[in-house]
Motif scaffolding. Structure first.
Motif, PDB file in Angstrom:
ATOM      1  N   ASN A  14      -5.271 -15.833  10.507  1.00  0.00           N
ATOM      2  CA  ASN A  14      -3.977 -16.458   9.889  1.00  0.00           C
ATOM      3  C   ASN A  14      -3.008 -16.528  11.406  1.00  0.00           C
ATOM      4  N   PRO A  49      -7.443 -12.157   7.923  1.00  0.00           N
ATOM      5  CA  PRO A  49      -7.158 -12.003   6.749  1.00  0.00           C
ATOM      6  C   PRO A  49      -7.847 -10.656   5.979  1.00  0.00           C
ATOM      7  N   ASN A  50      -7.381 -10.468   4.919  1.00  0.00           N
ATOM      8  CA  ASN A  50      -7.726  -9.402   4.064  1.00  0.00           C
ATOM      9  C   ASN A  50      -7.322  -7.867   4.741  1.00  0.00           C
ATOM     10  N   THR A  51      -8.203  -7.038   4.871  1.00  0.00           N
ATOM     11  CA  THR A  51      -7.561  -5.783   5.360  1.00  0.00           C
ATOM     12  C   THR A  51      -7.129  -5.537   6.958  1.00  0.00           C
ATOM     13  N   ASN A  52      -7.211  -6.332   7.546  1.00  0.00           N
ATOM     14  CA  ASN A  52      -6.699  -6.712   8.831  1.00  0.00           C
ATOM     15  C   ASN A  52      -5.234  -7.293   8.755  1.00  0.00           C
ATOM     16  N   ALA A  53      -5.030  -7.941   7.791  1.00  0.00           N
ATOM     17  CA  ALA A  53      -3.671  -8.796   7.684  1.00  0.00           C
ATOM     18  C   ALA A  53      -2.495  -8.112   8.055  1.00  0.00           C
ATOM     19  N   GLY A  54      -2.594  -6.792   8.013  1.00  0.00           N
ATOM     20  CA  GLY A  54      -1.507  -5.880   8.464  1.00  0.00           C
ATOM     21  C   GLY A  54      -1.415  -5.763  10.048  1.00  0.00           C
TER      22      GLY A  54
END
Lengths: 113, 115
Positions: free
Chosen positions: B32, B96-101
């Motif tokens: 992203n 994306p997914n669990t590393n989007a933060g």
């Protein structure tokens, strides 16, 4: 909706002390991330919490820690403060959908003397 | 781990000039992409974002960016800048997914627009 809020906005501490910063995410957001912003290092990721669990962690020493509560509010703690910890600490929240945006708070300006 | 490179540290333009700020990232998978702006004394605000689909994305205040996958680039553009665009601009990427933060930011570009 209210935005991300951070308290306090300004803090002055001396070396060796510890400090706790607070972040309230946007309502409905379950992911909270913390960043450190300094003129020399830019924006660096500290850690992310989701559902009260640390999900991602950056490359900071163990003096930097955090936690998240059941209402998604988060705190970060810095122990044994050093002069180099002086920075703007930013909190960001998101909904945790795979493609989502992080919304940033105004930050807490920490000065270590 | 991903990294982000912003080519220009400080850009000075006159009002009505066109703007292009470069951003390149290094990561082999799906990402992203974001551009944030930080006006003097204000907090980071989202200008625009790219998740998928049309590689040309439009954001607020007349800004747009183009994702070129083959070049790992996400350059920011505005056809005609205004004095009020004076700010610091950050390019950011996350997975994306669990590393989007966990977003990785470039060093930022300071834009000064002369009236």
């Amino acid at each position: 909706k209210a935005g991300v809020t951070q308290t306090p906005r300004y803090l002055i501490k001396t070396r060796g002390q510890q400090v706790t910063l607070s972040c309230s995410p946007i309502s409905g957001h379950r992911s909270v991330s913390w960043y450190q912003q300094t003129p020399g290092q830019g924006l660096q990721f500290l850690f992310e919490y989701f559902s009260e669990t640390q999900r991602n962690k950056g490359n900071f020493p163990g003096r930097f820690s955090g936690r998240q509560f059941s209402n998604s509010r988060s705190e970060m703690n810095v122990s044994t403060l050093e002069l180099g910890d002086s920075a703007l600490y930013l909190c960001a929240s998101s909904t945790d959908r795979p493609a989502d945006t992080q919304y940033f708070g105004p930050g807490t300006r920490l000065t270590v003397l | 781990a991903q990294s982000v490179s912003q080519h220009n540290h400080h850009v000075i333009l006159s009002e009505a000039a066109s703007l292009e700020l470069g951003c390149n990232y290094s990561y082999g998978g799906t990402v992203n992409l974001f551009w944030y702006v930080q006006y003097p004394g204000q907090h980071l605000q989202l200008l625009l974002k790219y998740f998928s689909g049309d590689p040309l994305v439009k954001g607020i205040k007349g800004f747009e960016a183009e994702f070129i996958k083959s070049k790992f680039s996400f350059n920011l553009r505005k056809p005609s800048v205004q004095w009020s665009d004076t700010a610091e601009y950050f390019c950011a990427v996350n997975v994306p997914n669990t590393n989007a933060g966990k977003s990785t930011f470039g060093d930022g570009t300071t834009l000064t627009v002369k009236p």
